[in-house]
Design a protein around this motif. Structure first.
Motif: not given
Length: 500
Positions: A205-224
């Motif tokens: 993820v840290y080698e190739v990605c620009d942004r991250i969206t995290v989900l937990r228990n079917g809900e959005l934690v955040g976009e970073y």
């Protein structure tokens, strides 16, 4: 829809009977970016992907796609394709007995009447354009897994692809093959394709990605933005733990046992596990921890011989042994409760009694069947000892709750009087009361001298139960914690690679 955004999903919800799989989730993909979709098992990643691709209809929310006026409706994978959304899944769904070119164009309307020369020419141009090391007339099965993945991507982007979804594309690739795939992903990014990258490998993820969206228990934690989310914070957000105050949580008072190993392995590897060293002493409870996909389950399956063993040396009670299949492990006093009880544990159409006595009967041999009286005695003894809630020993195990099914599998192995017991996610999907019972049972077994390896996705459970934790990341052991190091903060920092 923001300028430069190729896909925007707003307040997406999806419900199944008794389950909120997605609850008001937002997701935004920019043109020409690689965006990681992250979350632990059950976070909602797969459901969101299936909504994007039209496999599942959304129950609420809106989807907007660049180039289309207003909200779009995606009711099937074909409609997703028409909107420029393509998906390449973890399991390659192409035909290895066909050529590369045939796989690239099979099922395409314009090739119902096949012009083989034209098809090979077009395939060759696309392969060259994307830098894929394959020939149009080459049989796909002769290509490496990485090249097969790249051919699947070429097929996906040959149409007017705006959004490319890559679902665990690197799970079966080695480091060189991953590098090849990443080169192709960066090339597509430069051409303006928005890529959704689903993976469990943090380093990738840290080698190739620009942004991250995290989900937990079917809900959005955040976009970073990737540079604003250190690995340790990503791990904390996926697990639902904040770092503040975690260092105050102390592990149990059980010291790590450094006595003579009951089981030890050097360089053990299997078809799914990279070489690793491991040991466990008599009466010790240790555990493998890490994010889903880190290699923890693959490691214990190698110990039990459940996957094809490809290398390594094993000793049981100091003596060299060969464990190439589960029966070899059983003869050495090793029991194994698998991660997926429905697929690998219970035999749904047999009774509780027959499920309990199964392992003992296998060890005795089917030409030495247990008597009806013995079966009755053993079943009744363990139903009572473990508090298995069942109408009778004759009840089909599939009629029991998940927690009681788990107790039946535990009973199956306890009946063989193992010296070493491996429990992979023994408390997943069961109620808190039964979880506590199983944790107490594990500690009681250890006091009686049984060695236990315990795996759980819940860090608190591992800390309450284990005196030593082996930490895994990207299929490698990256640390070993005991004593004062047994805190959630230490575990998460080790999983994240010690990154501050």
């Amino acid at each position: 829809m923001e300028n430069g955004t190729v896909l925007s999903m707003r307040n997406i919800s999806k419900y199944f009977p008794g389950v909120k799989a997605l609850q008001n989730v937002d997701f935004n993909l920019r043109r020409g970016e690689i965006h990681a979709l992250m979350g632990e098992n059950g976070a909602g990643k797969s459901t969101l992907i299936k909504v994007i691709t039209g496999v599942y209809p959304k129950d609420a929310g809106q989807i907007f796609i660049d180039g289309y006026e207003g909200e779009v409706s995606i009711r099937s994978p074909q409609e997703a394709q028409n909107h420029g959304i393509s998906t390449v899944y973890q399991e390659i769904t192409l035909c290895p007995n066909l050529t590369v070119a045939e796989n690239m164009f099979i099922g395409r309307g314009e090739y119902k009447t096949v012009n083989w020369k034209e098809m090979d020419k077009k395939a060759g141009a696309l392969l060259d354009n994307l830098g894929i090391p394959a020939r149009p007339k080459q049989q796909l099965g002769s290509c490496s897994l990485a090249v097969q993945q790249m051919v699947a991507i070429a097929r996906a982007v040959d149409t007017e692809c705006k959004v490319l979804i890559l679902d665990e594309p690197t799970s079966s690739l080695d480091d060189k093959e991953v590098a090849m795939l990443f080169k192709l992903m960066r090339d597509l990014k430069a051409r303006g394709v928005g890529i959704i990258f689903v993976t469990h490998f943090l380093e990738q993820v840290y080698e190739v990605c620009d942004r991250i969206t995290v989900l937990r228990n079917g809900e959005l934690v955040g976009e970073y933005e990737i540079e604003n989310l250190p690995q340790v914070e990503l791990v904390a957000k996926m697990m639902g733990k904040e770092l503040e105050g975690l260092s105050d949580l102390k592990a149990g008072e059980r010291p790590a046992n450094t006595g003579t190993p009951v089981y030890e392995a050097a360089g053990l590897s299997s078809s799914d596990a990279r070489p690793f060293d491991f040991r466990i002493a008599k009466g010790e409870v240790n555990g493998f921890t890490g994010l889903l996909g880190s290699g923890r389950s693959e490691s214990v399956r190698a110990i039990f011989g459940a996957d094809r063993v490809t290398g390594g040396e094993v000793k049981v009670n100091g003596k060299s042994v060969k464990i190439n299949k589960p029966f070899d492990a059983m003869k050495q006093g090793i029991g194994y409760l698998p991660e997926d009880r429905k697929r690998d544990g219970i035999i749904a159409d047999l009774s509780v009694r027959d499920n309990i006595i199964l392992a003992l009967q296998v060890m005795k041999g089917f030409f030495k069947p247990l008597s009806a009286a013995e079966k009755e005695k053993f079943a009744d003894e363990y139903i009572k000892a473990l508090g298995i809630k069942t109408a009778s020993a004759d009840t089909l195990i599939k009629s029991l709750s998940g927690g009681n099914q788990q107790k039946v599998i535990l009973a199956r192995w306890l009946l063989t009087h193992p010296s070493y017991l491996i429990l992979d996610e023994p408390t997943r999907g069961i109620d808190i009361g039964t979880k506590t019972e199983i944790q107490r049972l594990v500690l009681k077994l250890a006091e009686e001298g049984v060695s236990v390896t315990f795996i759980s996705s819940e860090i608190e459970e591992m800390l309450r139960t284990c005196s030593r934790l082996i930490v895994m990341r990207d299929r490698n052991i990256v640390g070993e914690l005991n004593g004062s190091e047994l805190t959630q903060e230490h575990v998460m920092r080790t999983i994240a690679g010690g990154v501050e």
